[in-house]
Design a protein around this motif. Structure first.
Motif, PDB file in Angstrom:
ATOM      1  N   PHE A 103      40.379  37.333  36.244  1.00  0.00           N
ATOM      2  CA  PHE A 103      38.972  37.657  36.036  1.00  0.00           C
ATOM      3  C   PHE A 103      38.277  36.715  35.057  1.00  0.00           C
ATOM      4  N   VAL A 119      34.353  42.975  30.345  1.00  0.00           N
ATOM      5  CA  VAL A 119      35.287  42.877  31.465  1.00  0.00           C
ATOM      6  C   VAL A 119      36.701  43.210  31.006  1.00  0.00           C
ATOM      7  N   ARG A 142      39.570  44.323  41.752  1.00  0.00           N
ATOM      8  CA  ARG A 142      38.312  43.696  42.139  1.00  0.00           C
ATOM      9  C   ARG A 142      37.276  44.717  42.592  1.00  0.00           C
ATOM     10  N   VAL A 147      31.666  43.180  37.248  1.00  0.00           N
ATOM     11  CA  VAL A 147      31.473  41.888  36.611  1.00  0.00           C
ATOM     12  C   VAL A 147      30.010  41.511  36.710  1.00  0.00           C
TER      13      VAL A 147
END
Length: 552
Positions: A103, A119, A142, A147
């Motif tokens: 990430f 995050v 995900r 994000v």
């Protein structure tokens, strides 16, 4: 063992000594009231190096287990006051590192974590819920981690007034989505995967660990392999990858030891057909499998009949000690196998298909058809009594020695390897600690302390001619020979006892394992058109990081 993870702390290793509060990058508490990050760090640093991955702090209240992991100058400390499965806690730390790199980007640095704390906090919360390990697959994360998009960052920095719903994160779950958010049936693969270019890549990397006797006979030889797979295919592809050994597929099960697999691999298929990997891959790059291979033949159970070239390594190493009149020299000899293509054209090497690749002008360097050798380096540890190396005489390359490092490093660049020379040599002269008689006689080496003896030798009280000149010459010769023998005995303990070589070979595996085929099963795959044929590529790499060692 039903213990829970209580806290995770991340420190910057470059600021650890002395232990300072500024070294803390991130601290996340899951449950209970664990040791604070400022109190935990000094207790951890009190343990002498090398510190184990698991430390028990009995003097704390309550007693605490500390699991540690170091990665990219970052120290990860995980604490628990109850009994936890050690492998589970250490694997969780590795999963945290992998998720952060997925990430935040690799390499993982302290300022990346500090700049993306939102995050990082979401990742740690989703991966462990109330101290119980939860979702750790990057593809599943995900769909869970929010994000901030580029437009959101831009408008946030400008502080512009926006309407509700405009300028917010495009991945916000509260906003209407054109794509149905279906929960993925496979925890390791996210839903609704779409790619414009469909590609499948397999990278097999083997790390050598070889120990050789002074004669060059192998005593132990292991290859640790890792199969990294990259999948960029739309939908849900069902893949079958077939591996072969040096003599085919029939005895692959006897070659590969201790295989480990990603959860996506169907183990029943592997047990029925060793060498066949059937799986639905995660999206992106992941570690598909790992294995070990014993490179020594075990047909008769003996290794005494093995010769120096039985392993077919790209380089062979030899070391000679006690050379010269005083026995103060040693020589390292390196022989490069010319089967491996060595040249500066390695940058032209592409990723070949499963069957290897050939360019218009012949095989490309770095492929299975033409392996290439790179990063050749020899390291010679020296005893602590060695004060200096007065002479370094390499035939090729650069030899460096720093007295404080206690090892000699000899690097041979690719241009010297491409010159066509197969044999390389390095001769060195060691200098030990000064003996007491040498210090009293001449500590500087310029002969200043011999002035008084010279005056006495040429005093006027002695006769101009002496009949005992031959006797004196004989005594001096015997004294010199005894002195040389004494020096040789002293220099013997200054000789190196081993040498190791590091290198990287592109397009070659020491175990002989290869990828025979990568097939997409159209009947079991979903969301992939019949006309779509993904591009497939395979790369092989063998690495020795000081793993090939010869003993004197």
């Amino acid at each position: 063992m039903n213990g829970v993870i209580e806290a995770l702390h991340i420190y910057d290793e470059q600021k650890l000594m002395p232990a300072r509060a500024s070294s803390l990058v991130l601290s996340h508490t899951y449950t209970s009231r664990p040791l604070s990050a400022t109190h935990l760090l000094p207790l951890y640093l009190d343990h002498p190096t090398p510190r184990p991955n698991l430390i028990y702090l009995a003097n704390t209240n309550p007693p605490t287990l500390v699991f540690s992991l170091t990665h990219s100058n970052l120290l990860f400390l995980l604490t628990s006051s109850s009994e936890v499965e050690p492998l589970l806690a250490l694997e969780f730390l590795h999963r945290v590192v992998d998720s952060f790199e997925e990430f935040l980007g690799a390499p993982l640095l302290a300022h990346k974590i500090e700049a993306n704390y939102d995050v990082a906090a979401q990742l740690l919360t989703e991966m462990c819920d109330g101290g119980t390990i939860n979702t750790t697959e990057p593809n599943a994360l995900r769909d869970l981690i929010e994000v901030e998009g580029l437009m959101g960052k831009l408008l946030g920095n400008l502080s512009l007034p926006t309407k509700a719903g405009f300028g917010t994160n495009f991945n916000n779950s509260s906003a209407p989505s054109l794509i149905p958010q279906n929960t993925p049936a496979l925890p390791w693969r996210r839903a609704n995967v779409r790619h414009t270019s469909n590609e499948l890549y397999a990278d097999i990397v083997e790390t050598l660990s070889v120990t050789l006797a002074p004669s060059g006979r192998p005593l132990a030889a292991l290859a640790s392999g890792t199969i990294a797979f990259t999948s960029k295919v739309s939908g849900v592809p069902d893949l079958v990858m077939t591996l072969t050994g040096p003599s085919g597929k029939h005895n692959l099960n006897s070659i590969i030891d201790l295989p480990v697999f990603h959860p996506c691999v169907r183990l029943a298929r592997w047990r029925e057909q060793p060498g066949v990997l059937s799986f639905i891959p995660p999206d992106g790059r992941f570690i598909l499998a790992g294995y070990e291979v014993d490179l020594l033949p075990a047909s008769d159970g003996r290794t005494g009949s093995l010769g120096p070239n039985s392993l077919k390594l790209p380089v062979s190493l030899e070391i000679k000690t006690g050379l010269g009149a005083a026995g103060s020299d040693f020589e390292v000899r390196l022989n490069v196998n010319r089967v491996f293509a060595i040249g500066g054209s390695s940058h032209q090497a592409g990723r070949p298909g499963p069957g290897g690749g050939r360019g218009l002008g012949g095989p490309q360097a770095g492929t299975a058809a033409s392996p290439s050798l790179h990063d050749l380096k020899v390291q010679v540890p020296l005893p602590a009594d060695v004060r200096n190396l007065s002479e370094l005489r390499p035939s090729k390359g650069d030899a460096n020695y720093n007295p404080g490092d206690q090892f000699l490093e000899w690097s041979i660049p690719s241009k010297d390897l491409a010159s066509g020379t197969s044999y390389f040599g390095l001769r060195c002269t060691v200098v030990g600690q000064l003996a007491e008689e040498d210090e009293s006689a001449d500590p500087t080496g310029f002969g200043f302390n011999n002035t008084a003896s010279a005056v006495n030798e040429y005093s006027y009280d002695e006769p101009y001619q002496s009949s005992s000149a031959p006797k004196e010459a004989g005594k001096s010769a015997e004294a010199e020979s005894e002195k040389d023998a004494r020096r040789a005995a002293q220099n013997k303990i200054l000789m190196p006892s081993s040498a190791s070589v590091s290198f990287a070979v592109k397009g070659w595996l020491a175990s002989g394992i290869k990828v025979e085929s990568i097939i997409v099963d159209p009947r079991k795959s979903r969301g992939l058109g019949e006309a779509v044929k993904p591009y497939k590529g395979v790369k092989y790499l063998t690495v020795s990081k000081g793993g090939v060692e010869i003993r004197c």
